[in-house]
Design an enzyme around this catalytic site. Structure first.
Site, PDB file in Angstrom:
ATOM      1  N   HIS A 117       0.717  -9.122  -2.909  1.00 37.42           N
ATOM      2  CA  HIS A 117      -0.527  -8.699  -2.317  1.00 37.42           C
ATOM      3  C   HIS A 117      -1.061  -8.643  -4.366  1.00 37.42           C
ATOM      4  O   HIS A 117      -0.032  -8.230  -5.243  1.00 37.42           O
ATOM      5  CB  HIS A 117      -0.821  -7.523  -1.693  1.00 37.42           C
ATOM      6  CG  HIS A 117      -2.681  -6.341  -2.627  1.00 37.42           C
ATOM      7  ND1 HIS A 117      -2.605  -5.938  -3.205  1.00 37.42           N
ATOM      8  CD2 HIS A 117      -3.242  -6.676  -1.284  1.00 37.42           C
ATOM      9  CE1 HIS A 117      -3.318  -5.345  -2.845  1.00 37.42           C
ATOM     10  NE2 HIS A 117      -3.844  -5.933  -1.748  1.00 37.42           N
ATOM     11  N   HIS A 136      -8.963  -3.484   6.723  1.00 33.59           N
ATOM     12  CA  HIS A 136      -8.044  -2.744   5.787  1.00 33.59           C
ATOM     13  C   HIS A 136      -9.095  -1.168   5.771  1.00 33.59           C
ATOM     14  O   HIS A 136      -9.589  -1.106   5.189  1.00 33.59           O
ATOM     15  CB  HIS A 136      -7.610  -2.778   4.293  1.00 33.59           C
ATOM     16  CG  HIS A 136      -7.043  -2.210   3.678  1.00 33.59           C
ATOM     17  ND1 HIS A 136      -5.697  -2.161   3.409  1.00 33.59           N
ATOM     18  CD2 HIS A 136      -7.166  -1.729   2.281  1.00 33.59           C
ATOM     19  CE1 HIS A 136      -4.868  -2.248   2.440  1.00 33.59           C
ATOM     20  NE2 HIS A 136      -6.149  -0.791   1.869  1.00 33.59           N
ATOM     21  N   HIS A 182      -2.516  22.113  33.015  1.00 35.37           N
ATOM     22  CA  HIS A 182      -2.370  21.299  32.011  1.00 35.37           C
ATOM     23  C   HIS A 182      -1.643  20.888  33.449  1.00 35.37           C
ATOM     24  O   HIS A 182      -0.791  19.479  34.131  1.00 35.37           O
ATOM     25  CB  HIS A 182      -2.364  21.413  31.314  1.00 35.37           C
ATOM     26  CG  HIS A 182      -3.931  20.711  30.779  1.00 35.37           C
ATOM     27  ND1 HIS A 182      -4.439  20.024  29.305  1.00 35.37           N
ATOM     28  CD2 HIS A 182      -4.611  22.089  30.016  1.00 35.37           C
ATOM     29  CE1 HIS A 182      -5.232  20.610  28.920  1.00 35.37           C
ATOM     30  NE2 HIS A 182      -6.524  21.095  29.876  1.00 35.37           N
ATOM     31  N   ARG A 196      -5.417 -15.459   1.558  1.00 35.69           N
ATOM     32  CA  ARG A 196      -6.231 -15.080   1.600  1.00 35.69           C
ATOM     33  C   ARG A 196      -7.419 -14.136   1.289  1.00 35.69           C
ATOM     34  O   ARG A 196      -6.084 -13.636   0.194  1.00 35.69           O
ATOM     35  CB  ARG A 196      -6.045 -13.435   2.972  1.00 35.69           C
ATOM     36  CG  ARG A 196      -7.432 -12.070   3.197  1.00 35.69           C
ATOM     37  CD  ARG A 196      -6.262 -10.527   2.972  1.00 35.69           C
ATOM     38  NE  ARG A 196      -6.622 -10.335   0.987  1.00 35.69           N
ATOM     39  CZ  ARG A 196      -5.990  -9.368   1.653  1.00 35.69           C
ATOM     40  NH1 ARG A 196      -5.272  -8.665   1.916  1.00 35.69           N
ATOM     41  NH2 ARG A 196      -5.611  -9.087   0.144  1.00 35.69           N
ATOM     42  N   THR A 219     -12.011   0.880   0.960  1.00 35.00           N
ATOM     43  CA  THR A 219     -11.118   1.496  -0.087  1.00 35.00           C
ATOM     44  C   THR A 219     -11.068   2.593  -0.361  1.00 35.00           C
ATOM     45  O   THR A 219     -10.135   3.381  -0.846  1.00 35.00           O
ATOM     46  CB  THR A 219     -11.421   0.380  -1.631  1.00 35.00           C
ATOM     47  OG1 THR A 219     -11.874  -1.159  -1.431  1.00 35.00           O
ATOM     48  CG2 THR A 219     -10.311   0.953  -2.592  1.00 35.00           C
ATOM     49  N   GLU A 256       0.822  -1.214   0.290  1.00 35.35           N
ATOM     50  CA  GLU A 256      -0.001   0.244   0.106  1.00 35.35           C
ATOM     51  C   GLU A 256       1.163   1.213   0.088  1.00 35.35           C
ATOM     52  O   GLU A 256       0.691   2.445  -0.798  1.00 35.35           O
ATOM     53  CB  GLU A 256      -0.774   0.144   1.128  1.00 35.35           C
ATOM     54  CG  GLU A 256      -1.966   0.925   1.200  1.00 35.35           C
ATOM     55  CD  GLU A 256      -2.917   1.410   0.557  1.00 35.35           C
ATOM     56  OE1 GLU A 256      -2.978   0.155   0.139  1.00 35.35           O
ATOM     57  OE2 GLU A 256      -3.422   2.596  -0.192  1.00 35.35           O
ATOM     58  N   HIS A 275      -9.180   3.118   4.621  1.00 37.94           N
ATOM     59  CA  HIS A 275      -8.086   3.762   4.330  1.00 37.94           C
ATOM     60  C   HIS A 275      -8.222   5.349   5.058  1.00 37.94           C
ATOM     61  O   HIS A 275      -9.621   5.589   5.732  1.00 37.94           O
ATOM     62  CB  HIS A 275      -8.483   4.131   2.525  1.00 37.94           C
ATOM     63  CG  HIS A 275      -8.352   3.256   1.932  1.00 37.94           C
ATOM     64  ND1 HIS A 275      -6.523   3.919   1.492  1.00 37.94           N
ATOM     65  CD2 HIS A 275      -8.032   2.110   1.390  1.00 37.94           C
ATOM     66  CE1 HIS A 275      -6.070   3.045   0.735  1.00 37.94           C
ATOM     67  NE2 HIS A 275      -6.994   1.868   0.791  1.00 37.94           N
TER      68      HIS A 275
END
Lengths: 419, 419
Positions: B87, B208, B305, B147, B181, B28, B210
């Site tokens: 892949h 997976h 803080h 897969r 996707t 990817e 995006h």
């Protein structure tokens, strides 16, 4: 076809199509490590936020410093469409100063978790409730909006929280706030807490999510699904540590869910300028992977992606770049490219090649892409030279600037034609 | 106290404490606009990922280009602990090449949404199912992992999806994959789809996501809650468009949920080097707001803080910087500072001031912070000069480098002492 990313019909309390933004670049954002906003810069940012269409603009407490108070007063006098809020501790001392600044509303916050009760203010829930009631009634008496928020809500005792929220709701706050102060709530926790709170109070629910574990956008969306109405955001998410829900990222999320609502309220084509304004003011770069405005947010590279995008952009794009005044880019100059992307480039160059010829030149481009990174000029030059060879075999191609690999590629093309 | 961010006890299928990583920087990530990895760089990255402890390393298809195939073979020969995957499209042509590279497993993907069926490969579900069965049986016959994933799963017909997943599960795939996707699923959709799929298949579920709408980390976490076992990540999230679930961001999310599990599997103190390696290779900067390694991820600024962090870091920190080989920073040189932060600095400087004196010098620091951005030297100089004045009134403070504002502040200190 129904939008599969639209509001979930089973969420009958959902405000996904009815949300508002409390923009806190000038409060939470001022707590970002790099932030120092001059009066002029604050005014410029406030005007840009107002123009973008945010519903509220939240400012640093007027008791933080003398200049903070003056800046708050100056912004209140600008006559913006957005309502102006300031954010204070749950103290009468702070409230007395805040109501004199000219703000439309006051956001009050107090820590309710064990951690904060022990290590920050050291008060018990009774004390917190009594302070809250006093401050709220005082602010209401001045005729301006009041929000009461717990701090570190997800590490607070649920019964404590519901008790104090019901109390302040009964005396008439405009909003109650849930804050994931340490940035670690997850979406289903958010859904549960907001849904539960929604059954206890009648007023609006505001939510504030830090991004330490990368869930600030998703948590905000899920809060809206559960019935929260308002989301705290800042430009690029700037705030304490790595910040809060970013305005741009939330716009990406919301436009996927309800494009019409988002487009009707917010000037999305101004997002890039707004982000650049703030990025410059706090001296950071726009993250390379920023939603929408990251340099490659609309760049498609792999061959199968490019092919489908060329046929129909919705195949690999849930966001329309034109909604943001941006454009799509098909990255064809690399070894993962495919012949559809190259064909599209051939057409852009106004050249005439058959599909077989495009496939042939594509394999040559991929071969060179294996050797080194390609730029567009490389690819265009290969395509043009290939085209020159196949269309006018008697004329020598112009190899003046061609590199060795291209030369041998072109020679192989020539040989092939002569075979 | 129970970790409020830990796995939800009602998720009996949860893999939050039992997840695995499929690291896809070299697949990817290669689809990221800027990515061009030489063979040497791929090997360097693969070794670094293996050392970090990822479970799988996924590589670009060997049919993408000649060099892609050679690189795949080279990485398979490295003898890494991580399993190596490649892949490919759901084609026998691709599968025949893939199984010869020496990989431990093959990840097959095919588009199942209307969009992809119409605009990408143009095949119907019967054709898809038949191709899938043929490819899966072939890969299995070679004794390596397989897969099967749909692409654009969240815009696919649910019944189509469940049918094909059940079919491939029955013939014995190791994993089925769900892919967002286009980057627009939201967490509760993810939970629903994974839970439903979990009731249909016996094999592991991989996901997976995006990041186009900023939910990739939250979606991954929610998928694990619903029973998914494996998450696809890449370093800094690099991938098509603005990328996928980032390794570092997911580590932040997971360590908040199950610190022991994460520390037992992954070398978190190598995260920064790993991110720098990849950032340099693809010529991007680490985003300023990156989880964990963003420059200000552990910087605390606002007075309240800083006060609480000094008393107990857990008050405002869900992550321990030392887990990542990093350190905390209290930003005290600004107008939002508080006297607790300044007191801590006074102690670091080994100076002796009463609380009232610290409050007094804090108000002077805040006043100067209203005028311009401060750096640490400014603050240290004010503190030291103040200390010199209050502790040795007969000795003139060293104002050699003091600016006008500081001079007048110091004079006012002197006057006050003389009053």
């Amino acid at each position: 076809m129904q939008n599969p990313y639209g509001p979930n019909p089973s969420d009958y309390l959902s405000n996904v199509s009815n949300f508002q933004l409390i923009e806190s670049t000038l409060r939470e954002g001022e707590q970002f490590a790099n932030a120092f906003f001059s009066t002029e810069k604050k005014i410029e940012i406030a005007k840009a936020l107002d123009d973008f269409g945010v519903d509220y603009i939240e400012l640093t407490s007027p008791v933080a410093s003398e200049q903070s108070r003056k800046d708050c007063e100056a912004i209140c006098k600008l006559g913006l469409k957005a309502k102006i809020l300031t954010h204070i501790r749950c103290h009468m001392d702070d409230a007395r100063v805040a109501v004199e600044t000219g703000v439309d509303g006051v956001d009050v916050v107090i820590g309710t978790s064990q951690f904060l009760r022990q290590f920050s203010h050291g008060k018990d829930m009774n004390y917190i409730t009594n302070s809250a009631v006093e401050v709220i009634e005082f602010v209401k008496s001045k005729g301006i909006e009041i929000r009461f928020s717990s701090e570190d809500s997800f590490r607070s005792d649920l019964v404590d929280l519901l008790n104090i929220y019901r109390t302040v709701d009964k005396i008439g706050v405009n909003r109650v706030g849930i804050a994931d102060t340490v940035g670690c709530a997850n979406p289903r926790q958010v859904y549960e807490l907001v849904r539960t709170l929604k059954s206890v109070v009648h007023c609006d629910i505001e939510t504030h999510f830090h991004n330490d574990t990368g869930c600030a956008i998703a948590n905000a969306y899920t809060a809206l699904e559960a019935g929260a109405r308002l989301i705290d955001v800042s430009v690029l998410g700037i705030g304490e540590r790595n910040g809060i829900t970013p305005l741009g990222g939330l716009m990406a999320r919301m436009i996927a869910a309800d494009r019409d609502y988002v487009l009707s309220k917010y000037k999305l084509h101004k997002l890039r300028d707004l982000e650049n304004l703030v990025a410059e003011a706090v001296q950071v770069n726009i993250p390379f992977n920023n939603p929408i405005t990251g340099f490659c947010a609309f760049t498609h590279k792999a061959g199968i992606h490019a092919k489908a995008i060329l046929a129909n952009p919705s195949t690999y794009e849930i966001l329309k770049p034109s909604d943001f005044g941006l454009t799509r880019y098909i990255h064809f100059a690399n070894r993962l490219t495919g012949w559809n992307a190259i064909k599209s480039r051939v057409d852009q160059l106004n050249l005439d090649l058959t599909d077989d010829q495009v496939k042939d030149v594509t394999s040559k481009i991929k071969k060179l892409g294996d050797v080194r990174p390609l730029n567009i000029d490389d690819v265009d030059s290969i395509i043009k030279d290939y085209h020159a060879v196949v269309s006018t075999p008697l004329v020598k191609p112009n190899n003046g600037e061609a590199i060795d690999e291209e030369m041998s590629l072109l020679n192989s093309v020539k040989r092939k034609r002569l075979e």
